[in-house]
Write a protein that holds these residues in place. Sequence first.
Motif, mmCIF file in Angstrom:
data_model
loop_
_atom_site.group_PDB
_atom_site.id
_atom_site.type_symbol
_atom_site.label_atom_id
_atom_site.label_comp_id
_atom_site.label_asym_id
_atom_site.label_seq_id
_atom_site.Cartn_x
_atom_site.Cartn_y
_atom_site.Cartn_z
ATOM 1 N N GLY A 157 40.972 -45.399 10.029
ATOM 2 C CA GLY A 157 40.415 -44.394 9.130
ATOM 3 C C GLY A 157 39.390 -44.915 8.155
ATOM 4 O O GLY A 157 38.826 -44.146 7.371
ATOM 5 N N ILE A 189 34.502 -38.337 15.234
ATOM 6 C CA ILE A 189 33.571 -39.244 14.546
ATOM 7 C C ILE A 189 32.212 -39.116 15.203
ATOM 8 O O ILE A 189 32.080 -39.218 16.430
ATOM 9 C CB ILE A 189 34.061 -40.700 14.626
ATOM 10 C CG1 ILE A 189 35.456 -40.835 14.007
ATOM 11 C CG2 ILE A 189 33.074 -41.646 13.939
ATOM 12 C CD1 ILE A 189 36.131 -42.165 14.295
ATOM 13 N N ASP A 240 29.895 -40.693 10.568
ATOM 14 C CA ASP A 240 30.805 -39.970 9.679
ATOM 15 C C ASP A 240 31.794 -39.171 10.522
ATOM 16 O O ASP A 240 31.563 -38.921 11.715
ATOM 17 C CB ASP A 240 30.006 -39.019 8.782
ATOM 18 C CG ASP A 240 30.749 -38.622 7.515
ATOM 19 O OD1 ASP A 240 31.919 -39.027 7.353
ATOM 20 O OD2 ASP A 240 30.155 -37.891 6.688
ATOM 21 N N THR A 241 32.900 -38.764 9.896
ATOM 22 C CA THR A 241 33.796 -37.805 10.534
ATOM 23 C C THR A 241 33.221 -36.412 10.341
ATOM 24 O O THR A 241 32.499 -36.138 9.371
ATOM 25 C CB THR A 241 35.210 -37.886 9.947
ATOM 26 O OG1 THR A 241 35.149 -37.726 8.527
ATOM 27 C CG2 THR A 241 35.856 -39.224 10.278
ATOM 28 N N ALA A 287 38.261 -45.220 13.975
ATOM 29 C CA ALA A 287 39.129 -44.485 14.895
ATOM 30 C C ALA A 287 40.579 -44.953 14.832
ATOM 31 O O ALA A 287 41.489 -44.181 15.144
ATOM 32 C CB ALA A 287 38.597 -44.631 16.319
ATOM 33 N N ARG A 294 41.530 -39.046 19.086
ATOM 34 C CA ARG A 294 40.238 -39.162 18.406
ATOM 35 C C ARG A 294 39.111 -39.039 19.414
ATOM 36 O O ARG A 294 39.256 -39.392 20.585
ATOM 37 C CB ARG A 294 40.116 -40.517 17.687
ATOM 38 C CG ARG A 294 41.130 -40.759 16.577
ATOM 39 C CD ARG A 294 40.791 -39.956 15.332
ATOM 40 N NE ARG A 294 41.706 -40.249 14.239
ATOM 41 C CZ ARG A 294 42.861 -39.623 14.034
ATOM 42 N NH1 ARG A 294 43.262 -38.681 14.883
ATOM 43 N NH2 ARG A 294 43.629 -39.925 13.003
ATOM 44 N N GLU A 329 38.477 -33.912 11.326
ATOM 45 C CA GLU A 329 38.483 -35.318 10.964
ATOM 46 C C GLU A 329 38.813 -36.239 12.140
ATOM 47 O O GLU A 329 38.641 -37.457 12.052
ATOM 48 C CB GLU A 329 39.481 -35.564 9.823
ATOM 49 C CG GLU A 329 39.185 -34.764 8.564
ATOM 50 C CD GLU A 329 37.788 -35.012 8.021
ATOM 51 O OE1 GLU A 329 37.402 -36.187 7.898
ATOM 52 O OE2 GLU A 329 37.079 -34.029 7.733
ATOM 53 N N GLN A 330 39.293 -35.659 13.236
ATOM 54 C CA GLN A 330 39.574 -36.464 14.422
ATOM 55 C C GLN A 330 38.316 -36.752 15.242
ATOM 56 O O GLN A 330 38.373 -37.470 16.239
ATOM 57 C CB GLN A 330 40.621 -35.761 15.307
ATOM 58 C CG GLN A 330 40.150 -34.515 16.053
ATOM 59 C CD GLN A 330 40.281 -33.251 15.241
ATOM 60 O OE1 GLN A 330 39.880 -33.200 14.082
ATOM 61 N NE2 GLN A 330 40.833 -32.200 15.857
#
Length: 376
Positions: free
Chosen positions: A361, A334, A325-326, A358, A196, A331-332
């Motif tokens: 989720g 942020i 937000d992601t 992280a 992440r 999506e990994q």
Amino acid sequence: MSKTFDVIVAGIGGMGSTACYQLAKRGVRVLGLEKFEIGHAMGSSHGLTRILRLAYFEGEAYVPLVQRARELWIETGKLTGEPLFFEVGALDIAHEGSGIVEKALEASQAHGLEHELLDRDAIEARYPFTLDRNHVGLYQPQSGFVASERAILAHTALALHHGAEIHGCEAMLGWEPTAGGGVRVTTDRGSYEAGRLILSPGAWIGELVPTLKPSTEVVLQTLGWFAPARPSLFDLSHFPVFTLEADEGHFYGFPLWQHPGFKLGSPHYGGEAYDPDTPSREPSPRHREQLRACLAKHIPGANGDLLGLKACMYTMTPDEHFIIDTLPGHEQVIVASPCSGHGYKFASAVGEALAELATTGSSRFDLGMFGLSRFS
């Protein structure tokens, strides 16, 4: 070969330092990257102090987040043995009918916050202000200020204590997704991989996420410290932090603390467009004049010799709400920036929320109002 972590945090300011601490204490292998030194004065968190208001006129949806932030500032101060939050009270002053005091009052009533509504005469009898006839105020006794510079160092120290790796003076150059669903980060000193990536670089968010450039604007702000004629009037034992809506602009100020001068911030809505890569931070001459005009008219007891000026930056969104937000399609990643000039007070809670995002989720807080979809 790239060194591998669970999470990389880019930008170790108010929110990034807290995220590193919150992740590390959960046993996460975390790397923090900061292009300047830790605790630098090139961003948005320097200048000794930041206001923490509970009755939030920017939107009552912020109140649960700032309540949690207050708890965490106190908790972290106890852990480090050095207070980070100072409960001196907060006073929002504005022209009656402008909506500022009215919205703060609504937030107080909706969340059961202790508060006191004051008219102009009551404010002037209690504090050294000279106000307009239609000025009113809302006093919040459980509010105060955060020691912003001290807090970044405290969170960084705690992160290191729990096993985080923190690199100061290492600029992030870019990032890319990896085949395994993680991310590879390149810096001016090497490359790293992680599952992440948290991006909290403040004014540099547009460089790392170019799609956000149209939705962000970096502006210059100026902080001034002035010698008060009677310092006892502005002692933190009885003078609160405040915001002041006046004809000259929307100012904010603090009691005396760690500096002999009275601190006043230039108008929130008077920002001048600014390039964060400018090598120096020169205060605005126009802001200096605005600070003097405010002091002369509304706080004459603090209108003494200029003791210091500092420039900092606000990174603004069109609606002045945060981005947490992601990143769509990644999506990994942020994104936790920008904060539109009112985010520092939340940093302890936002760092906690980022650690939750992280690792699990999701967050205990409803972060929907900070989503990227609103810019679509």
